[in-house]
Design an enzyme around this catalytic site. Sequence first.
Site, PDB file in Angstrom:
ATOM      1  N   GLU A 221       1.786 -19.102  -6.308  1.00 48.47           N
ATOM      2  CA  GLU A 221       2.061 -18.163  -7.017  1.00 48.47           C
ATOM      3  C   GLU A 221       2.823 -16.927  -6.545  1.00 48.47           C
ATOM      4  O   GLU A 221       2.176 -15.696  -6.503  1.00 48.47           O
ATOM      5  CB  GLU A 221       1.007 -17.780  -8.149  1.00 48.47           C
ATOM      6  CG  GLU A 221       0.653 -18.971  -8.965  1.00 48.47           C
ATOM      7  CD  GLU A 221      -0.526 -18.496 -10.093  1.00 48.47           C
ATOM      8  OE1 GLU A 221      -0.939 -17.499 -10.078  1.00 48.47           O
ATOM      9  OE2 GLU A 221      -0.827 -19.635 -10.652  1.00 48.47           O
ATOM     10  N   GLU A 340      -0.015 -27.177 -10.812  1.00 49.58           N
ATOM     11  CA  GLU A 340      -1.361 -26.568 -11.116  1.00 49.58           C
ATOM     12  C   GLU A 340      -1.527 -26.070 -12.597  1.00 49.58           C
ATOM     13  O   GLU A 340      -0.432 -25.475 -13.161  1.00 49.58           O
ATOM     14  CB  GLU A 340      -1.678 -25.216 -10.202  1.00 49.58           C
ATOM     15  CG  GLU A 340      -3.005 -24.806 -10.698  1.00 49.58           C
ATOM     16  CD  GLU A 340      -3.227 -23.131  -9.880  1.00 49.58           C
ATOM     17  OE1 GLU A 340      -2.975 -23.015  -8.738  1.00 49.58           O
ATOM     18  OE2 GLU A 340      -3.566 -22.274 -10.668  1.00 49.58           O
TER      19      GLU A 340
END
Length: 544
Positions: A221, A340
């Site tokens: 991220e 994810e």
Amino acid sequence: MKSTATVVSTIVALACFGALYVGGKTVISVDDVQSIRVDLDLSHVARRVDERFLSVAIDASLIAEEKFMNLLNSPKLRTLAKALIPAFLRFGGTKQDFMKFNPRGRYFQARDNSSSAVLGKLCERLELPPFLENRLKKEWVLQSKTLLQEEQEGKYKKTKFSEYAVDLLYAFANCSGLDLIFGLNALLRTSENTWNSTNAELLLKYCESRQYVMSWELGNEPNSYEKKAQIRVDGYQLGQDFVHLHQILQESAVYHSTGLYGPDISQPRDHRKDLLTGFLETGAKAITACTWHHYYVNGRDTSLEDFLDPEVLDTLATKINEVLEIVESVSPGKKVWLGETSSAYGGGAVGLSDTFVAGFMWLDKLGLAAKLGLDVVIRQVLIGSGTYHLVDDNLDPLPDYWLSLLYKRLVGPEVLKAQVHMNSGPKKPIRVYLHCTNRKSTHYRPGAVTLFALNLNKNEITLSLPAHTANSTIEAFVLQSAETGEQSLYSRSVKLNGQVLKMVDDRTLPLLKGHELPPGEHIQLPGFSFAFYVLMEAQAPVCK
């Protein structure tokens, strides 16, 4: 007369729906008797996903204290993981960008062996003694709370890990038959804000010396780096960092043809779209597949209603299409993964993400992701901090594990078309998806198809198959909460065809038996349930 090559199945469902009230709010309200028709097109394969479509993750937080990596040697956890193959095992998450490889000369033999007998003995030798497993499980409960607090405060401690932790991770993947993907730290930066690969090269050199077969990621991220570490990395530079890693891998005798996945960006918002576009413009050629993350809701302010709301479930389709559009415009043909994903971000929703109701989000995500064109979906997490794991504190399987196991056994990679037609009402009381049945299952004849359905309402639905599909015996696998009453959706146990599912012992899973329905018999889909229906004699030519 319809040909056997094209079988359009019509399912008519008639049910009187009421309303469920939780905390004074209406969860689902459908007032009228509704007729639902579902068309099933068995004439062609709409999409084909990777055979490891449903994959799992171990959160990198497990390595925060290296001793907890020993939990991966639990015979129970290994049994549960092995039942989900073929699958990828991603080791990553927020903590990966705060961890550094620190070799100490402490390791054991965990490499691949050509002899299955040798590997079997190694796996047996590494098994965790029961007394140590019990102690670690108790300590992990406290550790999880510490890690969750760290997540909520946004303050992340840096961690060092040794060869021993790498060996434990690889041994778990190897003994379970999972394909390991290791997430490298992208926040190790030079003074020019380029990725400093020195530590990664040290780790790669060690893994290469052990002949560990694995794939790689870089960073987690990156859109949140400024918030988490006060470092800003734009898409262009991130792509360059991946090209750098790809060049390093190309020079490796072991990893020159390995997979490299990224950028593991959060779900699209304006600045994240720019980051993804910039990344692909410079780094697309370096990656095997483009990865992004998705969660439906914020775990801190969600509710039971959200887990059953078709509008919330439909938000995934919007996000998937946004990502696919960006990837296709910059790097046509590049495979896209949900690298994810789970129900709620922020570690999950307490009292929801690990209960029966979470299965509605999970199964719908699997159905929708495959239907819209994602190649792999990696579930956060098998084990790790948070409340969205597949096993509980005692390493016993939670409802989403059993759902995942049934999906693996019954659903093949070939996606077929199933479409619901409503006579009235704005909401779909059931959601359906269709695949060829998993051909690796010797129990079913070639040509079998698996329909899976979700009933988001409290009342039972009757599904009637028309005459031209009535000749097929159907094997039903209906999952319901193990509890009844108002609290049933909060249950952490699940029933399959009326029987509560639990392990026989730490090394043995129960038989997952379907219930055979004779040809022509109506299908009953109970309220607040999801089910898999195998049409054993569908004779779909594309599934042979």
